[in-house]
Write a protein that holds these residues in place. Structure first.
Motif, PDB file in Angstrom:
ATOM      1  N   PHE A   1      66.571  60.408  76.969  1.00  0.00           N
ATOM      2  CA  PHE A   1      66.860  60.735  75.576  1.00  0.00           C
ATOM      3  C   PHE A   1      65.540  60.934  74.837  1.00  0.00           C
ATOM      4  O   PHE A   1      64.527  60.343  75.200  1.00  0.00           O
ATOM      5  CB  PHE A   1      67.634  59.586  74.915  1.00  0.00           C
ATOM      6  CG  PHE A   1      69.006  59.364  75.482  1.00  0.00           C
ATOM      7  CD1 PHE A   1      69.961  60.375  75.438  1.00  0.00           C
ATOM      8  CD2 PHE A   1      69.360  58.155  76.061  1.00  0.00           C
ATOM      9  CE1 PHE A   1      71.235  60.169  75.961  1.00  0.00           C
ATOM     10  CE2 PHE A   1      70.628  57.945  76.581  1.00  0.00           C
ATOM     11  CZ  PHE A   1      71.564  58.958  76.528  1.00  0.00           C
ATOM     12  N   PRO A   2      65.517  61.758  73.800  1.00  0.00           N
ATOM     13  CA  PRO A   2      64.297  61.908  73.003  1.00  0.00           C
ATOM     14  C   PRO A   2      63.885  60.557  72.405  1.00  0.00           C
ATOM     15  O   PRO A   2      64.729  59.713  72.118  1.00  0.00           O
ATOM     16  CB  PRO A   2      64.707  62.883  71.899  1.00  0.00           C
ATOM     17  CG  PRO A   2      65.923  63.587  72.406  1.00  0.00           C
ATOM     18  CD  PRO A   2      66.618  62.608  73.302  1.00  0.00           C
TER      19      PRO A   2
ATOM     20  N   THR B   1      75.287  57.911  78.622  1.00  0.00           N
ATOM     21  CA  THR B   1      75.488  56.820  77.668  1.00  0.00           C
ATOM     22  C   THR B   1      75.210  55.469  78.308  1.00  0.00           C
ATOM     23  O   THR B   1      74.822  54.521  77.632  1.00  0.00           O
ATOM     24  CB  THR B   1      76.952  56.852  77.164  1.00  0.00           C
ATOM     25  OG1 THR B   1      77.240  58.165  76.678  1.00  0.00           O
ATOM     26  CG2 THR B   1      77.186  55.835  76.072  1.00  0.00           C
TER      27      THR B   1
ATOM     28  N   ASN C   1      70.375  59.086  69.160  1.00  0.00           N
ATOM     29  CA  ASN C   1      70.324  58.730  70.582  1.00  0.00           C
ATOM     30  C   ASN C   1      71.702  58.208  70.968  1.00  0.00           C
ATOM     31  O   ASN C   1      72.242  57.292  70.336  1.00  0.00           O
ATOM     32  CB  ASN C   1      69.252  57.646  70.767  1.00  0.00           C
ATOM     33  CG  ASN C   1      69.257  57.011  72.160  1.00  0.00           C
ATOM     34  OD1 ASN C   1      70.285  56.563  72.651  1.00  0.00           O
ATOM     35  ND2 ASN C   1      68.102  56.971  72.784  1.00  0.00           N
ATOM     36  N   LEU C   2      72.289  58.803  71.989  1.00  0.00           N
ATOM     37  CA  LEU C   2      73.672  58.519  72.345  1.00  0.00           C
ATOM     38  C   LEU C   2      73.892  57.044  72.672  1.00  0.00           C
ATOM     39  O   LEU C   2      74.847  56.414  72.179  1.00  0.00           O
ATOM     40  CB  LEU C   2      74.044  59.383  73.555  1.00  0.00           C
ATOM     41  CG  LEU C   2      75.499  59.762  73.704  1.00  0.00           C
ATOM     42  CD1 LEU C   2      76.017  60.474  72.479  1.00  0.00           C
ATOM     43  CD2 LEU C   2      75.667  60.670  74.913  1.00  0.00           C
ATOM     44  N   ALA C   3      73.020  56.481  73.482  1.00  0.00           N
ATOM     45  CA  ALA C   3      73.194  55.075  73.874  1.00  0.00           C
ATOM     46  C   ALA C   3      73.038  54.159  72.659  1.00  0.00           C
ATOM     47  O   ALA C   3      73.819  53.210  72.479  1.00  0.00           O
ATOM     48  CB  ALA C   3      72.189  54.708  74.958  1.00  0.00           C
TER      49      ALA C   3
END
Lengths: 298, 298, 298, 298
Positions: free
Chosen positions: A112-113, D49, D251-253
């Motif tokens: 992720f960024p 995720t 950020n997805l997580a």
């Protein structure tokens, strides 16, 4: 090794691996000896060319151990640390220091960024974990993170972050960095820059895979640049550049491994699913080595 | 002007336009006179900095006419030709030659992607339409077309395509081009390259907007490079580089126009909806000009 | 035409041009008549497919005039306005309104990047210059400017900016826009979206080049969607999608012009240096038209 | 579980990790139980995720073991396999199958670009190593490898490669894939697609992080789509989409973990140097959950 200044030609070592996953220790030790005999100023295992992204910890540890043992203190060994988490990077850096590494080449992997603070925290944590010089490594081609100038300015203030190895193709960026943090951070070029041009603007040397194949010529180029004999440097640079052009066309690890095989080092292929250098690539590398005089002509 | 070799510093002229669309002829003529007095080796109206993409034909024609009249044959004038269709580009090139242009800076605009053959046909058609030297211009930042090395190799064989002005940031690409077609094509740098580094590897000079603001210093840098006084060249280059760094942060036309206003040339703003240089940018440009000694200190 | 709501299928007309630059008026008029007979709800000359980026003003004006004359008020004609400067865009929009256009499809061309305020100013100036509905057009594939959601939210408040035609491939983006400004802005899809899916989420129709080749089938799909007969709609959508897949592989103008030639409309080739549809592309288009039943089988 | 068809809502589980690196087993088991009670059709640990890129093998193994134990056969568990080398991916896949996984979600990580043959070999090797269904996973946003249509066509012929989970934003691409290999490969959407639109065109369901936070609503949407009650489906889809919009910004997580903390699951933060969800993000997620009715209002 305290107080050492890194400078000159640091070949990025390949990682020779058997099909069953074991490190080809003898071949790696031979390569290390060959490069030191040719005069290189340092060695960097586990850079991009060293396929750090394809190896597990046992393989990485073995490669660094074999390199250190074969180098036997003759030149500084600066292994690559690369991870997605700060904890893992710190663990690797401490382990390499305990094994005798002269410095750490620090790489940030990301999925992720990551924001600027996270990037700074990552590198600063590595630097705090060791008492050796840290080289920041940035490769915008293969990584999801780039080190912006503001991030570099923040990291330059961390005491033992002392070098930057830049793998962009943007040579002007290096001059900008030197203008902004030149006192705190020295610059090494990677294979996409023209080493002579980077030396002209104030660089300390280069860390690059192609130096595995033409170590003597690379060292000679470095010496000409240091002596400010720019005409002779550019004449040699032009001949060496053909090698870089070939490497720009292929998977870096496949190319250097293929070239080393041509030179007689049985380093094997890059790890699957990476493809080995194909016949056309092999012919191009061979031709480049012939023209450079690294391979004896027929 | 037959047989002329282009070399040295070619400032990219801005296009001063009144709010009602008329060309500010007096201001443009003054700028041309100023630059020639400072020693520039040539002039290029209607480059990127010249906002070619924002002007209609009447404006373009007037700008080239005023530039030619003010230059009065003292230096070569090489206007930019830019179009999406071959027919329009040929028409422009012929018109500029008829007006007295010493050469043509050729730009390909595109909306849909174009194959290699189309790119080659476009530039070759321009070259065939005139009997003056043609400068290929490639700017991967703003255009939808880049000139790949294979395309450049094909174009280098066209007799009067004699120069390449490269606006990438990749200095190694220039060495690659020189290695491949150096006999047929000479290289000019743009503002994202380090001019001294490009001169070191064999460049002929640079075509760039910032040279409008520091023409004397740019010419001095060129002379130091030609004399191979690399230490003095790099010392001056470092000081000039601060100017390039500022320009890399802003709209190029807004920056050069803003800087020229600071220097007393009433060139006005870039054409809307482009924004003029804001107060922060103006302060940065002013500071850079002060540090360079172009503006007298307080 | 005041108070008209745009909806349904608006084919993007090609621009048939003779090699000498004249508009092929008869062919264009025939195409307009054919499409209206097949039931399309509107016509859009000078979109991407209409090669607006390749034509001069005289050609553009002629194409709009011929289209309006041939349409004779039977369906709304919404020509594309595209420029790099606000002044030129306003001039074009006023001219098209004076000629009888029912609305304006507004495109922003750019060379240098433009800030949000500049983008908003450009479109708002067009909207203020006319009293017809304005369709915002955004194509991130070919343009240097994209309309971000915050920009769209600002533009949705301008009274006669009433529609958005989105040429991204991101269908979720359309739902986001409808959620945010659905009351103020209606959505048209372009050829990279699945029209049936866009209708499901609340779209008003589509503006696209491929509708030139399958107008009756496109209109039928639109009617099935309006009737919420989704099973029948998807069955037809799947068959029509093959046409979109072919077009995604080639230069849009070349493809639609090639397909129209197959259908008997002598629209000619796209303007050089664009390449005409090659033999392989022509065969693929022909096959897609055969499968759709647009071309009679052998 | 042989012969099972995967369909419906598969939440991508987060990976709850203590600051010292241990898996928070109780929290993970609670989350699994909660999701199954809400009716989800399956579970996928170690997707994007699930921070697969940030965990070591011991952590990964523990997460899959805890998930399988808590699921207790009530729904299929399909863990993610991700590696840069074929050997490591095969090792992981075999281990998960031995532990009881119902299928494998296969991800290719890469550092250097990989040719088509290498990509096909990687996924085919995973499929050969297990006798469960394999789900291809492609995420062009975060990975250096994308699965092109020709690669997907080759992989669709491998017997137990049965599903594709697409994380692009390009919904048209899914219809293209269904048209080409619909008989051999079923499609799952990811969070950037509109699930109802993907169901309309023939998808089997979705695998996505946001389903952790709104499992009951996600399952209800799935059921409405299966029943072809498209009006009701779209009404619910619009409400659920607000959640996806929030997640697209962060950020997805970090987002899913932050949302689960709001819901009372002490899953902790993403692994450093990833940043936890900040206060603004937390407020946005909370607002989205309130609007959905997942969180009780004040």
């Amino acid at each position: 090794m305290a107080g050492t200044e890194f400078h000159g030609v640091f070949p990025y070592l390949v990682s020779p691996i058997e099909p069953d996953g074991r490190v080809k220790e003898r071949v790696l030790a031979d390569l290390v000896g060959f490069l030191i005999e040719k005069g290189v100023q340092g060695l960097s295992p586990l850079g991009s060319t060293g396929e750090f992204a394809y190896l597990d910890w046992a393989q990485k540890e073995r490669i660094v151990a074999v390199t250190l043992e074969a180098a036997a203190g003759r030149v500084p060994v600066v292994p690559g640390v690369a991870a997605t988490t700060t904890a893992e990077a710190v663990r690797q850096a401490k382990a390499y220091q305990a094994m005798g590494a002269a410095g750490i080449l620090a790489v940030l992997e990301a999925y992720f960024p990551i924001g600027d603070d996270g990037v700074v925290d990552y590198f600063a944590a590595i630097a705090r974990a060791v008492d050796r010089p840290v080289v920041l490594y940035t490769n915008p081609n293969f990584q999801r993170v780039d080190l912006s100038i503001p991030i570099i300015e923040r990291l330059a203030k961390v005491p033992n972050i002392r070098y930057l190895k830049d793998a962009s193709t943007n040579t002007g960026r290096l001059l900008t960095i030197l203008e902004k943090v030149g006192g705190d951070l020295e610059i090494f070029a990677a294979s996409a820059h023209i080493p002579a041009a980077v030396m002209l603007i104030g660089g300390k040397g280069w860390m690059a895979g192609p130096a595995c194949l033409a170590p003597a010529e690379s060292v000679r180029l470095y010496e000409l640049c240091r002596a400010k004999d720019w005409d002779a440097a550019m004449a040699l640079q032009r001949r060496l550049w053909r090698l870089n052009q070939v490497f720009a066309k292929y998977n870096l690890a496949a190319c250097i491994k293929g070239g080393l095989e041509i030179l007689g080092f049985a380093v094997g292929d890059p790890l699957p699913p990476q493809a080995p250098l194909d016949a056309k690539g092999r012919a191009e590398v061979e031709q480049a080595l012939l023209e450079l005089g690294v391979l004896p002509g027929p």
